[in-house]
Write an enzyme that holds these catalytic residues in place. Structure first.
Site, PDB file in Angstrom:
ATOM      1  N   ASP A   1       0.841  -1.192   0.000  1.00 43.41           N
ATOM      2  CA  ASP A   1       0.000   0.000   0.000  1.00 43.41           C
ATOM      3  C   ASP A   1       0.882   1.250   0.000  1.00 43.41           C
ATOM      4  O   ASP A   1       1.740   1.394  -0.862  1.00 43.41           O
ATOM      5  CB  ASP A   1      -0.960  -0.077   1.207  1.00 43.41           C
ATOM      6  CG  ASP A   1      -2.043   0.995   1.194  1.00 43.41           C
ATOM      7  OD1 ASP A   1      -3.074   0.782   0.531  1.00 43.41           O
ATOM      8  OD2 ASP A   1      -1.846   2.038   1.847  1.00 43.41           O
TER       9      ASP A   1
ATOM     10  N   HIS B   1      -7.108  -6.852  -0.277  1.00 41.57           N
ATOM     11  CA  HIS B   1      -6.005  -5.890  -0.287  1.00 41.57           C
ATOM     12  C   HIS B   1      -4.848  -6.300   0.616  1.00 41.57           C
ATOM     13  O   HIS B   1      -3.680  -6.084   0.290  1.00 41.57           O
ATOM     14  CB  HIS B   1      -6.548  -4.531   0.156  1.00 41.57           C
ATOM     15  CG  HIS B   1      -5.521  -3.451   0.251  1.00 41.57           C
ATOM     16  ND1 HIS B   1      -4.689  -3.102  -0.792  1.00 41.57           N
ATOM     17  CD2 HIS B   1      -5.192  -2.618   1.289  1.00 41.57           C
ATOM     18  CE1 HIS B   1      -3.897  -2.101  -0.414  1.00 41.57           C
ATOM     19  NE2 HIS B   1      -4.185  -1.798   0.837  1.00 41.57           N
TER      20      HIS B   1
END
Length: 293
Positions: free
Chosen positions: A104, A274
């Site tokens: 991320d 994610h």
């Protein structure tokens, strides 16, 4: 978490950076994303430390690192400045050249370092991201709904901070659960989740996270455009991993995106949302060990 690791606070480039350090071998810098801390690596850190000298920092504005004030141009929370923090940390720890694994926001710090400081980055793994410019420039209606936080958090201070402060733990829990394949908090170890909640409950750190995204909408995007216009590419061998049910995996295939940014890139999807390190630790660890060697 991180049994046997040392804990140190090291001077970055204008911020104090909290680090967990363990293992022996080639240096590997493991960077977390939003809205987490270095605790996201806890499930696989002991096994990475069996092969590498593993350095797990909290980025500026997150966890136990300091949260400097922002500036008008958002430079203080640019990925370039966060990368300068990490370069200073690695200097202090005696590592001139090292490998990076970033998830991320940490992945964005990692690829910015690979572009800005190519002599320092030996290998790079980017986890469930594509570059900042690709996100903004391909954001249609569908993407805007699923990545609404990019525009929301980038709004001028103090609007997003005030709204999040009404129930910051609810906001964090809802956000991270919604980005998993299972749409739940089950993947997150209780100790790690407690650390995320504690970090995100402090007003200065909510503001810092918003500043991170304000930088993403301004200076980070501009730096990407400048590199693209100049034809600069990532020289370090690169691994791109992404969640098959994550946000990048639902758009243009991430590997195809990274091929336009890197001289040498490989990668594949992981059966997860994610948070691939926490949702699919064994598969992610296997890929990282194979790549970093």
């Amino acid at each position: 978490m991180f049994e046997g690791f040392d804990e140190r606070t090291v001077a970055g480039d204008g911020a104090d950076i909290f680090c967990r350090i363990g293992g022996d071998g080639p240096p590997l810098l493991a960077l977390h994303g939003y809205p987490q801390t270095g605790a996201m690596w806890a499930q696989i850190a002991p096994r990475l430390a069996g092969r590498f000298t593993l350095i797990v920092p909290d980025l500026r504005g997150y966890g136990r690192s300091s949260a400097p004030s922002n500036d008008a141009g958002n430079d203080a929370y640019s990925k370039r400045q966060m990368g300068r923090d990490m370069a200073a940390v690695m200097n202090e720890l005696g590592h001139d050249r090292f490998m990076i694994a970033g998830h991320d926001r940490g992945g964005r710090v990692g690829y910015r370092m690979a572009l800005d400081l190519p002599e320092r980055v030996a290998k790079l793994a980017v986890l469930d991201i594509v570059p900042v410019s690709d996100v903004w420039e391909h954001m249609g209606a569908k993407e805007a709904l699923t990545t609404y936080h990019w525009a929301f958090l980038a709004q001028p201070h103090p609007m997003p901070e005030r709204l999040i402060a009404a129930d910051s733990v609810f906001y964090l829990d809802h956000t991270i659960a919604s980005w998993t394949k299972a749409k739940s908090l089950a993947a997150f170890a209780p100790e790690a989740l407690a650390e995320y909640r504690q970090s995100f409950s402090r007003p200065a750190y909510v503001e810092a996270a918003c500043n991170d995204y304000r930088a993403g909408s301004t200076i980070d995007w501009r730096l990407d455009r400048d590199d693209r216009a100049a034809g600069r590419k990532i020289k370090a061998p690169t691994l791109a991993l992404w969640g098959a049910n994550g946000l990048p995996g639902k758009g243009v295939q991430p590997l195809a995106v990274w091929q336009s940014w890197c001289d040498h890139v490989e990668g594949h999807a992981i059966d997860a949302g994610h948070f691939i390190v926490e949702e699919a630790p064994e598969e992610t660890l296997k890929a990282l060990l194979k790549f970093f060697g």
